[in-house]
Design a protein around this motif. Structure first.
Motif, PDB file in Angstrom:
ATOM      1  N   SER A   1      -3.440   3.386   0.205  1.00  0.00           N
ATOM      2  CA  SER A   1      -3.396   3.268   1.665  1.00  0.00           C
ATOM      3  C   SER A   1      -4.615   3.903   2.321  1.00  0.00           C
TER       4      SER A   1
ATOM      5  N   SER B   1       3.960  -1.354   3.472  1.00  0.00           N
ATOM      6  CA  SER B   1       3.344  -0.065   3.161  1.00  0.00           C
ATOM      7  C   SER B   1       4.391   1.032   3.233  1.00  0.00           C
TER       8      SER B   1
ATOM      9  N   SER C   1      -1.992   3.567   6.284  1.00  0.00           N
ATOM     10  CA  SER C   1      -0.812   2.757   6.032  1.00  0.00           C
ATOM     11  C   SER C   1      -0.448   1.857   7.210  1.00  0.00           C
TER      12      SER C   1
ATOM     13  N   SER D   1       0.841  -1.202   0.000  1.00  0.00           N
ATOM     14  CA  SER D   1       0.000   0.000   0.000  1.00  0.00           C
ATOM     15  C   SER D   1       0.868   1.240   0.000  1.00  0.00           C
ATOM     16  N   SER D   2       0.325   2.313  -0.567  1.00  0.00           N
ATOM     17  CA  SER D   2       1.070   3.555  -0.685  1.00  0.00           C
ATOM     18  C   SER D   2       0.082   4.689  -0.896  1.00  0.00           C
TER      19      SER D   2
END
Length: 339
Positions: free
Chosen positions: A153, A171, A159, A122-123
């Protein structure tokens, strides 16, 4: 005169083979723990069954057996959906860890030279747009058997919490230390002053930051808190503040003279026409790191991706000028002016 020995009370010795063996308490199964996780995250049995592609009755039976094993209800129905009880919240922490650990048994046995499986990363938008794609391309070339899922995210509950809950494996986060997570530093993303191009390229002063209305993301956004702390530390009041959700809207407002903003360099690339981005009077940056649960950092899949991402970030940094830049949006008179 001889003293009489004090005698201990008689002890009944029962042969081990004749002792009654107490029945062992039923242990939760992984299927039951997965069912609990599915229902609690989906907010209902029907929703969980639809998402997992299983029957609602199978989920209900699995949760019921788990509740029987622990001796109390773990879920309760409300008008807003099915939610965990107080005991359920405590159980969920260990259920996630148990289900994750079972899956990690297979990942831990892999040889790093022939990795396979799925990696959930995730970002937030700016790092997903500019920092991660070169690393994802390099990783795919090295490990074609691994599928990397890049997730937003914000859409996955933040995150840090997504990593803790096991919704993602890794993340990109902002920070150098996060409780309960192992962080690998990636880069320092510099904040820049953004104004209409007509302002000119002279250095930014503290007076410049106080002179025009400031446009920032909503107060719940980490960038808002970081910029506000920076301004307050230098006695710059936020008396004329506008909060805007979307970066693109903020930049459009700045272009038309409705205010100024302060944004990270990655969030500004590429800078739209009609704008300039200049260094602040004193540097401000957000530390970018890769977060993982400590017990999962040694998994070959996680270790390999971390190494590839670090190599990619270092290669990108080598191409970035080390001196401050004035960045001008593409358009008439566009370009980069080093100073």
């Amino acid at each position: 005169m001889s003293q009489r020995r004090q005698q201990s009370p008689p002890v009944d010795l029962v042969p081990a083979h004749t002792q009654q063996i107490q029945p062992q308490q039923a242990q939760p199964t992984l299927a039951q723990l997965r069912a609990l996780l599915l229902v609690s995250e989906a907010g209902g049995f029907g929703e969980a069954a639809a998402e997992a592609g299983v029957s609602q009755s199978s989920l209900s039976e699995a949760v019921s057996k788990l509740e029987t094993a622990v001796g109390r209800p773990l879920l309760r129905r409300t008008q807003g959906g099915t939610v965990p009880t107080a005991a359920g919240l405590r159980v969920l922490v260990h259920a996630r860890a148990a289900v994750q650990a079972a899956a990690d048994v297979l990942l831990a046995a892999q040889d790093e030279g022939a990795l396979s499986g799925r990696l959930r990363l995730s970002s937030f938008r700016s790092t997903a747009t500019h920092l991660l794609p070169p690393a994802l391309s390099a990783f795919r070339s090295l490990y074609p058997g691994v599928t990397v899922m890049l997730l937003d995210s914000e859409a996955h509950g933040g995150s840090e919490s997504a990593v803790r809950a096991g919704r993602v494996d890794l993340s990109v986060v902002v920070g150098r230390q996060v409780p309960g997570l192992l962080l690998t530093p990636l880069a320092e993303d510099e904040y820049l002053y953004v104004a209409p191009e007509s302002r000119g390229l002279h250095p930014v002063s503290w007076a410049d930051l106080a002179a025009a209305p400031m446009i920032l993301p909503p107060h719940r956004d980490p960038c808002f808190e970081r910029v506000r702390g920076y301004l307050e530390a230098h006695a710059i009041p936020l008396t004329d503040l506008m909060e805007v959700e979307q970066d693109s809207v903020t930049l459009s407002m700045v272009r038309y003279g409705l205010g100024i903003t302060v944004m990270p360099r990655l969030a500004l690339s590429p800078l739209p026409p009609g704008l300039i981005a200049l260094p602040l009077p004193e540097p401000l940056a957000r530390p970018l790191s890769l977060a993982v649960l400590p017990q999962r950092a040694g998994l070959p899949l996680v270790r390999a991706f971390t190494r590839v991402l670090l190599d990619s970030v270092q290669a990108q940094a080598a191409l970035t000028p080390s001196v401050p830049e004035v960045v001008v949006g593409e358009g008439k008179g566009s370009g980069r002016v080093r100073h």
